[in-house]
Structure formats: structure tokens, C-alpha cells
Design an enzyme around this catalytic site. Sequence first.
Site, PDB file in Angstrom:
ATOM      1  N   ARG A   1       1.031  -1.378  -0.261  1.00 31.81           N
ATOM      2  CA  ARG A   1      -0.250   0.020   0.122  1.00 31.81           C
ATOM      3  C   ARG A   1       1.004   0.994   0.270  1.00 31.81           C
ATOM      4  O   ARG A   1       1.933   1.648   1.188  1.00 31.81           O
ATOM      5  CB  ARG A   1      -1.095  -0.500   1.070  1.00 31.81           C
ATOM      6  CG  ARG A   1      -1.511   1.028   1.623  1.00 31.81           C
ATOM      7  CD  ARG A   1      -2.271   0.894   2.947  1.00 31.81           C
ATOM      8  NE  ARG A   1      -3.327   2.264   3.233  1.00 31.81           N
ATOM      9  CZ  ARG A   1      -3.024   2.831   4.071  1.00 31.81           C
ATOM     10  NH1 ARG A   1      -3.254   1.943   4.956  1.00 31.81           N
ATOM     11  NH2 ARG A   1      -4.024   3.578   3.564  1.00 31.81           N
TER      12      ARG A   1
ATOM     13  N   GLU B   1      -1.438   6.780  20.815  1.00 33.28           N
ATOM     14  CA  GLU B   1      -1.030   6.610  19.457  1.00 33.28           C
ATOM     15  C   GLU B   1      -0.326   6.504  18.503  1.00 33.28           C
ATOM     16  O   GLU B   1       1.072   7.159  18.336  1.00 33.28           O
ATOM     17  CB  GLU B   1      -2.710   7.697  18.609  1.00 33.28           C
ATOM     18  CG  GLU B   1      -2.375   7.799  17.478  1.00 33.28           C
ATOM     19  CD  GLU B   1      -3.343   8.575  17.688  1.00 33.28           C
ATOM     20  OE1 GLU B   1      -4.306   9.003  18.003  1.00 33.28           O
ATOM     21  OE2 GLU B   1      -3.707   9.783  16.281  1.00 33.28           O
TER      22      GLU B   1
ATOM     23  N   ALA C   1      -7.740   5.572   9.426  1.00 29.29           N
ATOM     24  CA  ALA C   1      -8.271   6.282   9.073  1.00 29.29           C
ATOM     25  C   ALA C   1      -9.188   6.872   9.643  1.00 29.29           C
ATOM     26  O   ALA C   1      -9.971   7.831   9.571  1.00 29.29           O
ATOM     27  CB  ALA C   1      -9.441   5.924   7.748  1.00 29.29           C
TER      28      ALA C   1
ATOM     29  N   ARG D   1       0.311  16.212   5.526  1.00 31.35           N
ATOM     30  CA  ARG D   1      -0.353  15.233   4.406  1.00 31.35           C
ATOM     31  C   ARG D   1      -1.595  16.354   4.282  1.00 31.35           C
ATOM     32  O   ARG D   1      -1.216  17.563   4.249  1.00 31.35           O
ATOM     33  CB  ARG D   1      -0.353  13.842   4.946  1.00 31.35           C
ATOM     34  CG  ARG D   1       0.771  13.133   5.011  1.00 31.35           C
ATOM     35  CD  ARG D   1       0.581  12.065   4.690  1.00 31.35           C
ATOM     36  NE  ARG D   1      -0.199  11.215   3.882  1.00 31.35           N
ATOM     37  CZ  ARG D   1      -0.313  10.005   4.400  1.00 31.35           C
ATOM     38  NH1 ARG D   1      -0.764   8.879   5.519  1.00 31.35           N
ATOM     39  NH2 ARG D   1      -1.873   9.479   2.593  1.00 31.35           N
TER      40      ARG D   1
ATOM     41  N   TYR E   1       4.009   4.558   3.337  1.00 35.21           N
ATOM     42  CA  TYR E   1       3.623   3.728   4.598  1.00 35.21           C
ATOM     43  C   TYR E   1       5.350   2.435   4.258  1.00 35.21           C
ATOM     44  O   TYR E   1       5.293   2.231   5.398  1.00 35.21           O
ATOM     45  CB  TYR E   1       2.784   2.855   4.348  1.00 35.21           C
ATOM     46  CG  TYR E   1       1.178   3.681   4.608  1.00 35.21           C
ATOM     47  CD1 TYR E   1       1.055   4.808   5.781  1.00 35.21           C
ATOM     48  CD2 TYR E   1       0.155   3.727   3.442  1.00 35.21           C
ATOM     49  CE1 TYR E   1       0.521   5.775   5.710  1.00 35.21           C
ATOM     50  CE2 TYR E   1      -0.681   5.210   3.524  1.00 35.21           C
ATOM     51  CZ  TYR E   1      -0.741   5.316   4.407  1.00 35.21           C
ATOM     52  OH  TYR E   1      -1.810   6.767   4.521  1.00 35.21           O
TER      53      TYR E   1
ATOM     54  N   ASN F   1      -2.669   1.926  16.445  1.00 41.54           N
ATOM     55  CA  ASN F   1      -3.144   2.575  15.114  1.00 41.54           C
ATOM     56  C   ASN F   1      -4.399   2.607  14.848  1.00 41.54           C
ATOM     57  O   ASN F   1      -4.538   2.076  13.932  1.00 41.54           O
ATOM     58  CB  ASN F   1      -1.725   1.667  13.992  1.00 41.54           C
ATOM     59  CG  ASN F   1      -1.601   3.072  13.012  1.00 41.54           C
ATOM     60  OD1 ASN F   1      -2.541   4.193  12.668  1.00 41.54           O
ATOM     61  ND2 ASN F   1      -0.546   2.869  11.806  1.00 41.54           N
TER      62      ASN F   1
ATOM     63  N   HIS G   1       1.435   6.557  14.396  1.00 43.55           N
ATOM     64  CA  HIS G   1       0.813   6.400  12.792  1.00 43.55           C
ATOM     65  C   HIS G   1       2.407   6.312  12.018  1.00 43.55           C
ATOM     66  O   HIS G   1       4.144   6.930  12.402  1.00 43.55           O
ATOM     67  CB  HIS G   1       0.767   7.700  11.866  1.00 43.55           C
ATOM     68  CG  HIS G   1      -0.594   7.770  12.750  1.00 43.55           C
ATOM     69  ND1 HIS G   1      -1.622   7.837  12.432  1.00 43.55           N
ATOM     70  CD2 HIS G   1      -1.351   8.883  14.110  1.00 43.55           C
ATOM     71  CE1 HIS G   1      -2.924   8.208  13.189  1.00 43.55           C
ATOM     72  NE2 HIS G   1      -2.496   8.425  13.730  1.00 43.55           N
TER      73      HIS G   1
HETATM   74  C1  DQA Z   1      -2.007   5.985   8.971  1.00 44.16           C
HETATM   75  C2  DQA Z   1      -2.393   7.751   8.514  1.00 44.16           C
HETATM   76  C3  DQA Z   1      -3.883   7.742   8.452  1.00 44.16           C
HETATM   77  O1  DQA Z   1      -4.181   9.289   7.852  1.00 44.16           O
HETATM   78  C4  DQA Z   1      -4.050   6.964   7.140  1.00 44.16           C
HETATM   79  O2  DQA Z   1      -4.957   6.719   7.063  1.00 44.16           O
HETATM   80  C5  DQA Z   1      -3.651   5.131   7.537  1.00 44.16           C
HETATM   81  C6  DQA Z   1      -2.206   5.062   8.473  1.00 44.16           C
HETATM   82  C7  DQA Z   1      -0.528   6.051   9.596  1.00 44.16           C
HETATM   83  O3  DQA Z   1      -0.288   5.123   9.558  1.00 44.16           O
HETATM   84  O4  DQA Z   1       0.937   6.825   8.750  1.00 44.16           O
HETATM   85  O5  DQA Z   1      -4.089   4.471   6.687  1.00 44.16           O
HETATM   86  O6  DQA Z   1      -2.689   5.578   9.834  1.00 44.16           O
END
Ligand code: DQA
Length: 157
Positions: free
Chosen positions: A27, A107, A86, A116, A32, A83, A109
Site C-alpha cells: 500500500r 497512538e 483512517a 499530508r 507507508y 494505529n 502513525h
Molecule cells: C496512518 C495515517 C492515516 O491518515 C491513514 O488513514 C492510514 C495510516 C499512518 O499510519 O500513517 O491508514 O494511520
Amino acid sequence: MNKGSKRSRQLSILVIHGPNLKLLGRRQPTIYGRASLAKINELIAQEARGLNVVVSCVQSDHEGELVHFIGDASKRYNGILVNPAAYTHTSVAVRDAISACGIPAVEVHLSNIYGREEFRSKSLTAPVCVGQVSGFGDHSYVLGLRGLVGKLRHRRK
Ligand code: DQA
């Protein structure tokens, strides 16, 4: 001290991956990274061994299932590394579950959500977590786990 009592004192952490994260590796790798979710879980498990904590990793694409994972977590775990993907930006239900769960959550990411699209720079869930790590790729999980374990150990003193 027998094995059982030592184990029962070991911190247990639930790692929750939200929607679309099972696609990691394939993905949008420029955003990512190339690591699969299985690789990331291995990285987390390796860090957990170094920290002497136990981790379990789960993933769901479904908001309600994430709410269940979070709601049930305090029965078996001391903290949550999450995580919400979305749902970070949309889910009052996930936020409320974190608020109500009674154990600390951190949390994480992979990407820097503040660099972004505008809609990603709002996290509904971060304010009810003890902290957030964003933008370090798979290392965000390592940093988040260290932060969470540090918080839990500090609280225990
Ligand atoms: C995410 C960032 C989110 O905005 C996105 O929807 C994801 C991945 C990240 O790990 O960078 O699915 O959580």
C-alpha cells in the site's frame, strides 16, 4: 519466585492496527514503507522482548471490532498501542472507547499525519491517548512502545 508469579508481573500490551494496515508493504510504499504488517509485528515483538513486556497484535478494518478490542483490553492488558489509521480522523466511537477503557493508550502513525492532506492533520483519538508518535515509518511503533512502557513503569512506582 516461581515462573507464574514472574509472568503475572510482566506488563502486557495490546497492539491494535486499524483499517487497511493489513495491506502494508503493497500500500503506497512511498508513504507507508515496504514493510508488511507481519514484519512490523515482528519488529514490535523484538522490541517487546528487549523491554521485557508481552505483546499481542490484532488488526481490523471494522470500527465496531476496534471498539470491542479497546473495550475488552483492560481484562488482559496494561496498555494499548494503537494505529487507528483512517478512523483517527473520523471515529468518535474509537475515541470514546479509548477514553473509557481505563488503561493508557499511545497512538502511532507510520506517516507524518501533519504533513499530508489537511483532513489528516486532525486526530480525534490523540487527545484521549497519553501520547502520539507520527512520521517515523515502522519505527513509530518501536518509539510508541517504549513511550507506553515508560509511562506504565513510571505509574507503577
Ligand atoms: C496512518 C495515517 C492515516 O491518515 C491513514 O488513514 C492510514 C495510516 C499512518 O499510519 O500513517 O491508514 O494511520
